[in-house]
Enzyme design. Structure first.
Site, PDB file in Angstrom:
ATOM      1  N   GLY A 176       0.839  -1.228   0.076  1.00 39.95           N
ATOM      2  CA  GLY A 176       0.061  -0.075  -0.082  1.00 39.95           C
ATOM      3  C   GLY A 176       0.703   1.044   0.003  1.00 39.95           C
ATOM      4  N   GLY A 177       1.709   1.560  -1.068  1.00 41.86           N
ATOM      5  CA  GLY A 177       2.546   2.494  -1.074  1.00 41.86           C
ATOM      6  C   GLY A 177       2.243   3.462  -2.057  1.00 41.86           C
ATOM      7  N   THR A 178       0.911   3.402  -2.406  1.00 45.44           N
ATOM      8  CA  THR A 178       0.570   4.671  -3.474  1.00 45.44           C
ATOM      9  C   THR A 178      -0.066   5.642  -2.978  1.00 45.44           C
ATOM     10  OG1 THR A 178      -1.617   3.475  -3.728  1.00 45.44           O
ATOM     11  CG2 THR A 178       0.363   2.656  -5.341  1.00 45.44           C
ATOM     12  N   SER A 179      -0.335   5.884  -1.572  1.00 47.53           N
ATOM     13  CA  SER A 179      -1.082   6.991  -0.949  1.00 47.53           C
ATOM     14  C   SER A 179      -0.743   7.004   0.538  1.00 47.53           C
ATOM     15  CB  SER A 179      -2.496   6.692  -1.300  1.00 47.53           C
ATOM     16  OG  SER A 179      -3.265   7.548  -0.416  1.00 47.53           O
ATOM     17  N   GLY A 180      -0.998   8.087   0.946  1.00 52.80           N
ATOM     18  CA  GLY A 180      -0.717   8.337   2.324  1.00 52.80           C
ATOM     19  C   GLY A 180       0.198   7.870   3.164  1.00 52.80           C
ATOM     20  N   ILE A 181       0.282   7.237   4.200  1.00 50.28           N
ATOM     21  CA  ILE A 181       1.330   6.803   4.923  1.00 50.28           C
ATOM     22  C   ILE A 181       2.325   5.825   4.169  1.00 50.28           C
ATOM     23  CG2 ILE A 181       1.949   5.564   7.022  1.00 50.28           C
ATOM     24  CD1 ILE A 181      -0.867   6.269   8.048  1.00 50.28           C
ATOM     25  N   GLY A 182       1.931   5.179   3.548  1.00 51.76           N
ATOM     26  CA  GLY A 182       2.736   4.351   2.726  1.00 51.76           C
ATOM     27  C   GLY A 182       3.553   5.058   1.749  1.00 51.76           C
ATOM     28  N   SER A 221      -3.435   0.955  14.909  1.00 51.57           N
ATOM     29  CA  SER A 221      -4.305   1.925  15.038  1.00 51.57           C
ATOM     30  C   SER A 221      -4.386   2.430  16.588  1.00 51.57           C
ATOM     31  CB  SER A 221      -5.385   1.979  14.438  1.00 51.57           C
ATOM     32  OG  SER A 221      -6.171   3.145  14.568  1.00 51.57           O
ATOM     33  N   TYR A 228     -12.964  -2.939  12.611  1.00 51.68           N
ATOM     34  CA  TYR A 228     -11.472  -1.831  12.255  1.00 51.68           C
ATOM     35  C   TYR A 228     -10.685  -1.996  13.602  1.00 51.68           C
ATOM     36  CZ  TYR A 228      -8.258   1.719  10.955  1.00 51.68           C
ATOM     37  OH  TYR A 228      -7.299   2.503  10.555  1.00 51.68           O
TER      38      TYR A 228
HETATM   39  N1  LIG Z   1      -5.159   7.860   8.015  1.00 49.37           N
HETATM   40  C1  LIG Z   1      -5.398   7.511   9.497  1.00 49.37           C
HETATM   41  O1  LIG Z   1      -5.857   8.459  10.208  1.00 49.37           O
HETATM   42  C2  LIG Z   1      -4.813   6.179   9.944  1.00 49.37           C
HETATM   43  C3  LIG Z   1      -4.679   5.986  11.250  1.00 49.37           C
HETATM   44  C4  LIG Z   1      -4.267   4.674  11.754  1.00 49.37           C
HETATM   45  C5  LIG Z   1      -3.926   3.663  11.046  1.00 49.37           C
HETATM   46  N2  LIG Z   1      -4.230   3.995   9.344  1.00 49.37           N
HETATM   47  C6  LIG Z   1      -3.756   2.935   8.616  1.00 49.37           C
HETATM   48  O2  LIG Z   1      -2.738   3.276   7.998  1.00 49.37           O
HETATM   49  C7  LIG Z   1      -2.754   2.384   6.575  1.00 49.37           C
HETATM   50  C8  LIG Z   1      -2.457   3.140   5.548  1.00 49.37           C
HETATM   51  O3  LIG Z   1      -3.713   4.238   5.609  1.00 49.37           O
HETATM   52  P1  LIG Z   1      -3.555   5.525   4.830  1.00 49.37           P
HETATM   53  O4  LIG Z   1      -4.449   6.463   5.648  1.00 49.37           O
HETATM   54  O5  LIG Z   1      -2.297   6.027   4.484  1.00 49.37           O
HETATM   55  O6  LIG Z   1      -4.720   5.261   3.708  1.00 49.37           O
HETATM   56  P2  LIG Z   1      -4.712   5.933   2.068  1.00 49.37           P
HETATM   57  O7  LIG Z   1      -4.061   6.968   1.766  1.00 49.37           O
HETATM   58  O8  LIG Z   1      -5.948   5.308   1.546  1.00 49.37           O
HETATM   59  O9  LIG Z   1      -3.627   4.597   1.641  1.00 49.37           O
HETATM   60  C9  LIG Z   1      -3.841   3.367   1.595  1.00 49.37           C
HETATM   61  C10 LIG Z   1      -3.004   2.533   0.917  1.00 49.37           C
HETATM   62  O10 LIG Z   1      -3.122   1.208   0.860  1.00 49.37           O
HETATM   63  C11 LIG Z   1      -3.199   0.667  -0.484  1.00 49.37           C
HETATM   64  N3  LIG Z   1      -4.165  -0.446  -0.228  1.00 49.37           N
HETATM   65  C12 LIG Z   1      -5.563  -0.618   0.334  1.00 49.37           C
HETATM   66  N4  LIG Z   1      -5.959  -1.718   0.438  1.00 49.37           N
HETATM   67  C13 LIG Z   1      -4.865  -2.531  -0.361  1.00 49.37           C
HETATM   68  C14 LIG Z   1      -4.982  -3.967  -0.584  1.00 49.37           C
HETATM   69  N5  LIG Z   1      -5.638  -4.903  -0.427  1.00 49.37           N
HETATM   70  N6  LIG Z   1      -3.769  -4.356  -1.238  1.00 49.37           N
HETATM   71  C15 LIG Z   1      -2.690  -3.540  -1.584  1.00 49.37           C
HETATM   72  N7  LIG Z   1      -2.709  -2.219  -1.177  1.00 49.37           N
HETATM   73  C16 LIG Z   1      -3.878  -1.898  -0.677  1.00 49.37           C
HETATM   74  C17 LIG Z   1      -3.793   1.782  -1.424  1.00 49.37           C
HETATM   75  O11 LIG Z   1      -3.595   1.501  -2.605  1.00 49.37           O
HETATM   76  P3  LIG Z   1      -4.502   1.296  -3.827  1.00 49.37           P
HETATM   77  O12 LIG Z   1      -5.744   1.727  -3.259  1.00 49.37           O
HETATM   78  O13 LIG Z   1      -3.864   1.850  -5.115  1.00 49.37           O
HETATM   79  O14 LIG Z   1      -4.742  -0.129  -3.974  1.00 49.37           O
HETATM   80  C18 LIG Z   1      -2.990   2.829  -0.661  1.00 49.37           C
HETATM   81  O15 LIG Z   1      -1.736   2.915  -1.202  1.00 49.37           O
HETATM   82  C19 LIG Z   1      -4.064   1.429   6.574  1.00 49.37           C
HETATM   83  O16 LIG Z   1      -3.835   0.349   7.099  1.00 49.37           O
HETATM   84  C20 LIG Z   1      -4.872   2.458   7.909  1.00 49.37           C
HETATM   85  O17 LIG Z   1      -5.830   1.609   8.381  1.00 49.37           O
HETATM   86  C21 LIG Z   1      -4.569   5.175   9.195  1.00 49.37           C
END
Ligand SMILES: NC(=O)c1ccc[n+]([C@@H]2O[C@H](COP(=O)([O-])OP(=O)(O)OC[C@H]3O[C@@H](n4cnc5c(N)ncnc54)[C@H](OP(=O)(O)O)[C@@H]3O)[C@@H](O)[C@H]2O)c1
Length: 258
Positions: A12-18, A135, A148
């Site tokens: 999941g490196g295409t967006s956000g934290i990744g 989380s 979740y």
């Molecule tokens: N944002 C927050 O407040 C927060 C807080 C605590 C924990 N988190 C956790 O942090 C992680 C990243 O979240 P984010 O906020 O950075 O979200 P995000 O910006 O939506 O990014 C999610 C990333 O995961 C990828 N992804 C999702 N499902 C996937 C799958 N089945 N296989 C491969 N890639 C997948 C997406 O890529 P594609 O859509 O291109 O596949 C995207 O690169 C998640 O596990 C989330 O639960 C987030």
């Protein structure tokens, strides 16, 4: 160069934290492979990272695709030093309104994390570092987010068992535990500016620091856990939430009595 000569894979490196973590890893000298489900999003992300990074289209729930991603990452230097099992999504799961399919979809994220580590295993060098995504919801009891929260609590439990299993090879397994991080996952990108600012402010007010955490701040913690600077850190959780869980009484919302 805290990650010099290290080979990393981030799910999941295409967006956000990744994506922020991939950028930070590269800045610190690592060679990085990112995964994502969408070829176009992968292309856009790779363009933002520019060098020392490659992408593999792989759904974290597709073992064959993930096995190919691991092989591809390992082929870059003959092994893998860092795995960041970050891929995940949110499914609302209010009691009374949740289907078994919803539950399986959400709880599948932790199965994907387990399989990510298992598929990486044949390629991991001794002394490697594995970082799992957690989380604060795991411990906050958020209403409507039971599945979740359970999946993130399961990540933390999983990390502890994996740490025990992998310690004989000096492989470390730790968890990053973010609070509300400003990423596209909150769906705010489509909002008008004033609505977006209001939503960010509301989410930030849960934290004594009175703002959302940035993806770069989470990435900094992942860099620490990935690097040899954290060589003594095993089966630990690093919370990056602006004090949301550590000092909730200091949050603006608590102080206002909300
Ligand atoms: N944002 C927050 O407040 C927060 C807080 C605590 C924990 N988190 C956790 O942090 C992680 C990243 O979240 P984010 O906020 O950075 O979200 P995000 O910006 O939506 O990014 C999610 C990333 O995961 C990828 N992804 C999702 N499902 C996937 C799958 N089945 N296989 C491969 N890639 C997948 C997406 O890529 P594609 O859509 O291109 O596949 C995207 O690169 C998640 O596990 C989330 O639960 C987030």
């Amino acid at each position: 160069m805290r990650l010099n000569a290290k080979t990393a894979i981030i799910t999941g490196g295409t967006s956000g934290i990744g994506l922020a973590t991939a950028q930070a890893f590269v800045r610190h000298g690592a060679d990085v492979t990112i995964t994502g489900r969408e070829p176009r999003r992968l292309e856009v992300a790779l363009a933002r990272i520019e060098h020392n990074c490659t992408g593999v289209v792989a759904d974290a729930g597709d073992d064959e695709a993930m096995e190919a991603a691991m092989r591809s990452a390992a082929a870059r230097s003959g092994g893998i030093d860092i795995v960041f099992a970050n891929a995940g999504h949110y499914v609302h799961s209010a009691l009374g309104h949740t289907t078994r399919k919803d539950l399986e979809n959400q709880l599948g994220v932790v199965a994907n994390i387990f399989m990510t580590v298992q598929l990486a295993l044949p390629h991991l060098r001794d002394g490697a570092s594995i970082i799992l995504m957690g989380s604060v919801y795991a411990s906050m009891g958020p209403p409507g987010a039971g599945a979740y929260a359970a999946s993130k609590a399961a990540s933390a439990a999983l990390a502890r068992s994996l740490a025990s299993e992998l310690s004989p090879r000096r492989i470390r397994v730790n968890v990053v535990v973010p609070g509300a991080v400003d990423t596209p996952s909150w769906g705010m990108d489509a909002m008008e500016t004033s609505a977006r600012d209001g939503q960010k402010k509301r989410l930030g007010e849960r934290a004594p620091l009175n703002r959302m955490t940035t993806a770069d701040e989470v990435a900094n913690a992942v860099v620490f856990l990935a690097s040899d600077e954290s060589s003594g850190v095993q089966a630990a959780e690093i919370v990056i939430d602006g004090g949301t869980t550590g000092a909730p009484a200091g949050s603006p919302r608590f102080i206002r009595g909300e």
